[in-house]
Scaffold this active site. Structure first.
Site, PDB file in Angstrom:
ATOM      1  CE  LYS A   1      -0.429   3.296 -10.848  1.00 51.26           C
ATOM      2  NZ  LYS A   1      -0.173   1.938 -11.592  1.00 51.26           N
TER       3      LYS A   1
ATOM      4  CG  LEU B   1      -1.909  -1.084   1.268  1.00 50.60           C
ATOM      5  CD1 LEU B   1      -2.710  -1.059   2.483  1.00 50.60           C
ATOM      6  CD2 LEU B   1      -2.772  -1.440   0.109  1.00 50.60           C
ATOM      7  CG  HIS B   2       1.034   3.227  -3.255  1.00 50.64           C
ATOM      8  ND1 HIS B   2      -0.050   4.288  -3.805  1.00 50.64           N
ATOM      9  CD2 HIS B   2       1.078   2.222  -4.081  1.00 50.64           C
ATOM     10  CE1 HIS B   2      -0.632   3.589  -4.649  1.00 50.64           C
ATOM     11  NE2 HIS B   2      -0.119   2.542  -5.172  1.00 50.64           N
TER      12      HIS B   2
ATOM     13  CG  HIS C   1      -2.997   1.317  -2.646  1.00 53.25           C
ATOM     14  ND1 HIS C   1      -1.812   1.017  -2.581  1.00 53.25           N
ATOM     15  CD2 HIS C   1      -3.710   0.470  -3.373  1.00 53.25           C
ATOM     16  CE1 HIS C   1      -1.607  -0.004  -3.420  1.00 53.25           C
ATOM     17  NE2 HIS C   1      -2.602  -0.069  -4.169  1.00 53.25           N
TER      18      HIS C   1
END
Ligand code: PAF
Length: 282
Positions: A151, A33-34, A37
């Site tokens: 994205k 996760l980044h 997210h």
């Protein structure tokens, strides 16, 4: 924080939420996760009573076994990130066996042609895998709303189509692209970039902005040639494709028409790490 590892347990939770008339927001992920997210999760938290995040590296959507093998898996830190955001988030991280049984197989879908454009040309079978896992997850989680990043714009359109085909009663929410300060779109794959690749990869977004600025005054062919030139001059990045496409059909165009919406799409490799990005042009 509740973490469920099998569908039986999460289905029991879901059944009781539905009984209490609670709204369920769902963010499907493959983990690592980044910030991108987390932005989806925040959006879900703001608009639903319950938020479920799935973390599952879906084998059927990888056309390249090396990519599947190297896909970052960081479950513990993912759970920490989510619990720092909100302890009420429910995490669903099933095993492949729980979802697919012994042999993971994708359903074959006809998405009306959008599956054959861009990503579909370079990743055969990819969208069948995405459609299959999203159908299964929606059946388990029964969300009212599900959140996806722009994205993967083609994926977002595929999922809207899936909902139509399968007659599912979930609202699909597309969320804007989140970028690192450099302009590079957040992606789980960014974790695999070397420092020099990380330094060079903002070329993708910078060229997209330049395309947006020149769309309408320069021809599509000359914009394509210009992009190719930029990537040829960069030793770290290899362009896989650049397309300007109609935002709804995703068919690439050679000429702009009035009253249509367009986006520009790029896929490029930094070593063996595949990066994608896109931008709305009008
Ligand atoms: O975008 C992703 O991370 C995946 O394609 C998704 C939507 C979670 C399906 O596995």
């Amino acid at each position: 924080m509740q973490v469920h590892h099998n569908k039986r347990d999460i289905k029991a939770d879901v059944a009781s939420f539905l009984k209490e008339n609670k709204t369920i927001g769902f963010v499907p992920t493959m983990g690592a996760l980044h910030q991108g997210h987390l932005a989806l999760v925040k959006e879900a938290l703001d608009n639903n009573d319950i938020v479920i995040v799935s973390i599952f590296v879906n084998p059927t959507q990888f056309n390249n076994p090396k990519d599947l093998e190297k896909y970052p898996r960081t479950l513990e830190s993912d759970i920490h990130l989510l619990s720092d955001l909100d302890k009420n988030i429910i995490v669903f991280c099933p095993t492949s066996k729980d979802i697919y049984g012994d042999s993971p197989t994708a359903i074959h879908y006809d998405f009306g042609g959008i599956e054959h454009e861009m990503e579909g040309k370079f990743r055969p079978g990819h969208f069948d895998g995405v459609g299959t896992i999203i159908k299964y997850l929606f059946e388990i989680v029964s969300p009212h709303k599900a959140y996806f990043g722009e994205k993967d714009f083609q994926q977002l359109q595929i999922i809207r189509k899936l909902v139509e085909i399968e007659k599912l009663s979930v609202e699909i929410i597309g969320c804007q692209i989140y970028r690192e300060q450099s302009g590079l779109a957040f992606s789980s794959r960014n974790k695999r970039l070397s420092p020099i690749q990380l330094k060079e990869s903002p070329l993708i977004y910078n060229t997209l902005i330049e395309i947006k600025n020149n769309f309408g005054t320069k021809s599509v062919v000359s914009l394509k040639n210009w992009i190719e030139e930029q990537f040829k001059n960069n030793v770290e990045l290899e362009l896989e494709y650049f397309e300007i496409a109609d935002s709804s059909t995703l068919k690439s165009i050679t000429k702009k028409e009035e009253n249509k919406k367009y986006r520009a799409f790029i896929a490029a490799f930094a070593g063996d790490v595949r990066l994608i990005d896109n931008i709305a042009l009008n």
